[in-house]
Design an enzyme around this catalytic site. Structure first.
Site, PDB file in Angstrom:
ATOM      1  N   ARG A 108      12.388   3.602 -11.178  1.00 57.60           N
ATOM      2  CA  ARG A 108      12.014   3.179  -9.816  1.00 57.60           C
ATOM      3  C   ARG A 108      13.131   2.389  -9.151  1.00 57.60           C
ATOM      4  O   ARG A 108      13.342   2.493  -7.947  1.00 57.60           O
ATOM      5  CB  ARG A 108      10.740   2.326  -9.851  1.00 57.60           C
ATOM      6  CG  ARG A 108       9.480   3.115 -10.140  1.00 57.60           C
ATOM      7  CD  ARG A 108       8.235   2.224 -10.045  1.00 57.60           C
ATOM      8  NE  ARG A 108       7.078   2.943 -10.541  1.00 57.60           N
ATOM      9  CZ  ARG A 108       6.268   3.693  -9.781  1.00 57.60           C
ATOM     10  NH1 ARG A 108       6.477   3.806  -8.497  1.00 57.60           N
ATOM     11  NH2 ARG A 108       5.238   4.319 -10.310  1.00 57.60           N
ATOM     12  N   ARG A 129       4.236   5.461  -2.741  1.00 58.27           N
ATOM     13  CA  ARG A 129       4.938   5.019  -3.945  1.00 58.27           C
ATOM     14  C   ARG A 129       4.743   3.513  -4.092  1.00 58.27           C
ATOM     15  O   ARG A 129       4.773   2.782  -3.091  1.00 58.27           O
ATOM     16  CB  ARG A 129       6.444   5.301  -3.866  1.00 58.27           C
ATOM     17  CG  ARG A 129       6.800   6.740  -3.619  1.00 58.27           C
ATOM     18  CD  ARG A 129       6.397   7.666  -4.739  1.00 58.27           C
ATOM     19  NE  ARG A 129       7.012   7.319  -6.004  1.00 58.27           N
ATOM     20  CZ  ARG A 129       6.658   7.869  -7.168  1.00 58.27           C
ATOM     21  NH1 ARG A 129       5.671   8.769  -7.208  1.00 58.27           N
ATOM     22  NH2 ARG A 129       7.261   7.533  -8.276  1.00 58.27           N
ATOM     23  N   ASN A 148       2.110  -3.346   5.423  1.00 57.30           N
ATOM     24  CA  ASN A 148       1.473  -2.111   4.940  1.00 57.30           C
ATOM     25  C   ASN A 148       0.131  -1.954   5.643  1.00 57.30           C
ATOM     26  O   ASN A 148      -0.506  -2.944   6.002  1.00 57.30           O
ATOM     27  CB  ASN A 148       1.237  -2.192   3.428  1.00 57.30           C
ATOM     28  CG  ASN A 148       0.588  -0.935   2.871  1.00 57.30           C
ATOM     29  OD1 ASN A 148       0.974   0.176   3.225  1.00 57.30           O
ATOM     30  ND2 ASN A 148      -0.403  -1.102   2.006  1.00 57.30           N
ATOM     31  N   HIS A 174      -3.637  -0.310   4.931  1.00 59.29           N
ATOM     32  CA  HIS A 174      -4.467   0.156   3.816  1.00 59.29           C
ATOM     33  C   HIS A 174      -5.851   0.518   4.354  1.00 59.29           C
ATOM     34  O   HIS A 174      -6.430  -0.243   5.137  1.00 59.29           O
ATOM     35  CB  HIS A 174      -4.584  -0.947   2.751  1.00 59.29           C
ATOM     36  CG  HIS A 174      -5.357  -0.522   1.562  1.00 59.29           C
ATOM     37  ND1 HIS A 174      -4.833   0.328   0.600  1.00 59.29           N
ATOM     38  CD2 HIS A 174      -6.633  -0.777   1.181  1.00 59.29           C
ATOM     39  CE1 HIS A 174      -5.762   0.566  -0.318  1.00 59.29           C
ATOM     40  NE2 HIS A 174      -6.859  -0.100   0.007  1.00 59.29           N
ATOM     41  N   SER A 194      -6.993  -2.340   7.020  1.00 47.39           N
ATOM     42  CA  SER A 194      -6.330  -3.643   7.050  1.00 47.39           C
ATOM     43  C   SER A 194      -4.821  -3.449   7.129  1.00 47.39           C
ATOM     44  O   SER A 194      -4.275  -2.544   6.512  1.00 47.39           O
ATOM     45  CB  SER A 194      -6.623  -4.432   5.759  1.00 47.39           C
ATOM     46  OG  SER A 194      -8.010  -4.538   5.513  1.00 47.39           O
ATOM     47  N   ASP A 202      -1.548  -4.056  -2.736  1.00 48.54           N
ATOM     48  CA  ASP A 202      -2.566  -4.188  -1.691  1.00 48.54           C
ATOM     49  C   ASP A 202      -3.111  -5.609  -1.586  1.00 48.54           C
ATOM     50  O   ASP A 202      -4.300  -5.836  -1.341  1.00 48.54           O
ATOM     51  CB  ASP A 202      -3.712  -3.184  -1.909  1.00 48.54           C
ATOM     52  CG  ASP A 202      -3.232  -1.744  -1.826  1.00 48.54           C
ATOM     53  OD1 ASP A 202      -2.258  -1.485  -1.087  1.00 48.54           O
ATOM     54  OD2 ASP A 202      -3.811  -0.883  -2.515  1.00 48.54           O
ATOM     55  N   GLU A 258      -6.858   2.756  12.683  1.00 45.49           N
ATOM     56  CA  GLU A 258      -5.545   2.425  12.120  1.00 45.49           C
ATOM     57  C   GLU A 258      -4.476   2.524  13.208  1.00 45.49           C
ATOM     58  O   GLU A 258      -3.581   1.684  13.306  1.00 45.49           O
ATOM     59  CB  GLU A 258      -5.192   3.372  10.969  1.00 45.49           C
ATOM     60  CG  GLU A 258      -6.141   3.293   9.785  1.00 45.49           C
ATOM     61  CD  GLU A 258      -5.661   4.084   8.576  1.00 45.49           C
ATOM     62  OE1 GLU A 258      -4.443   4.134   8.325  1.00 45.49           O
ATOM     63  OE2 GLU A 258      -6.525   4.670   7.882  1.00 45.49           O
TER      64      GLU A 258
HETATM   65  C1  GAR Z   1      -3.636   6.326   6.132  1.00 39.22           C
HETATM   66  O1  GAR Z   1      -5.052   6.405   6.137  1.00 39.22           O
HETATM   67  C2  GAR Z   1      -3.194   5.072   5.415  1.00 39.22           C
HETATM   68  O2  GAR Z   1      -4.026   3.961   5.651  1.00 39.22           O
HETATM   69  C3  GAR Z   1      -3.282   5.508   3.979  1.00 39.22           C
HETATM   70  O3  GAR Z   1      -2.795   6.824   3.966  1.00 39.22           O
HETATM   71  C4  GAR Z   1      -3.053   7.431   5.238  1.00 39.22           C
HETATM   72  C5  GAR Z   1      -1.756   7.971   5.779  1.00 39.22           C
HETATM   73  O4  GAR Z   1      -1.958   8.741   6.933  1.00 39.22           O
HETATM   74  N1  GAR Z   1      -2.511   4.667   3.134  1.00 39.22           N
HETATM   75  C6  GAR Z   1      -2.778   4.470   1.838  1.00 39.22           C
HETATM   76  O5  GAR Z   1      -3.701   5.012   1.271  1.00 39.22           O
HETATM   77  C7  GAR Z   1      -1.824   3.541   1.130  1.00 39.22           C
HETATM   78  N2  GAR Z   1      -2.209   3.381  -0.251  1.00 39.22           N
HETATM   79  P1  GAR Z   1      -0.766   9.040   7.938  1.00 39.22           P
HETATM   80  O6  GAR Z   1       0.375   9.613   7.097  1.00 39.22           O
HETATM   81  O7  GAR Z   1      -1.326  10.066   8.868  1.00 39.22           O
HETATM   82  O8  GAR Z   1      -0.379   7.761   8.603  1.00 39.22           O
END
Ligand code: GAR
Length: 196
Positions: A65, A91, A107, A109, A136, A145, A174
């Site tokens: 990583r 990731r 971020n 979530h 969030s 997270d 979001e």
């Molecule tokens: C979103 O719902 C975001 O909150 C989630 O992935 C999706 C991405 O959609 N993120 C996670 O799950 C992070 N662990 P997008 O590519 O259309 O923005």
């Protein structure tokens, strides 16, 4: 003007919302969209909006990583980014990388944190019988997270919801929440944004 890099892994709908928000008198602008997945459809969307893109495929690095992150860091430095937005970036970042960005990395979530860290958040909210769910935006710390919550948006969970119908209700929130948090964060305002 703050220089924002956005990290994605997939479709990048949150990235699109962020880029589209950074116009006019906005205190920041998008300088790079970077994906660990060279096939991410979000990369083409970013390019179409005129934002420079980069792909750093994590796969050739295997379990290393830190070596993957060194390549990511090099791209971020080339772009002179000073704020990092994770937007569907799937990731896990090492504490060493996060330390470099402490106080400058956000971020989004798809849950009402601290509930449902990790994956399958919509299914878990339905399974638990929750009446409310949401998303969030938080500052990224070494703990997954975790980190100070900078904003949350709530939606109802409705009878008959599936993970897909619930995700479709959360995602537009979001797209409202993340740009609103970023606009404030870019001028040093960390007071939580609560939507609706
Ligand atoms: C979103 O719902 C975001 O909150 C989630 O992935 C999706 C991405 O959609 N993120 C996670 O799950 C992070 N662990 P997008 O590519 O259309 O923005």
């Amino acid at each position: 003007t703050r220089r924002v890099a956005i990290l994605i892994s997939g479709g990048g709908s949150n990235m699109v919302a962020l880029v589209q928000s950074m116009v006019g008198d906005h205190p920041a602008r998008a300088v790079l969209v970077l994906s660990n997945n060279p096939q991410a459809t979000g990369l083409a969307k970013a390019a179409q909006m005129g934002v420079p893109t980069a792909a750093v495929d994590h796969r050739p690095f295997g379990k290393d990583r830190a070596a993957f992150e060194a390549e990511v860091q090099a791209e971020l430095e080339k772009a002179q980014a000073d704020i990092l937005c994770l937007a569907g970036f799937m990731r896990i970042l090492t504490p060493g990388f996060i330390a470099k960005w402490e106080g400058r990395i956000l971020n989004i979530h798809p849950s009402l944190l601290p509930k449902y860290k990790g994956l399958h958040t919509h299914a878990r909210a339905i399974e638990a019988g929750d009446a409310e769910h949401g998303c969030s935006v938080h500052e990224v710390t070494a703990e997954l997270d975790d980190g100070p919550i900078l904003g949350q948006a709530r939606v109802p969970v409705l009878p008959g919801d599936t993970p897909e119908t619930l995700a479709a209700r959360v995602l537009p929130m979001e797209h409202q929440l993340y740009p609103e948090v970023l606009r404030r964060f870019a001028v040093g305002d960390r007071k939580p944004v609560l939507l609706p």
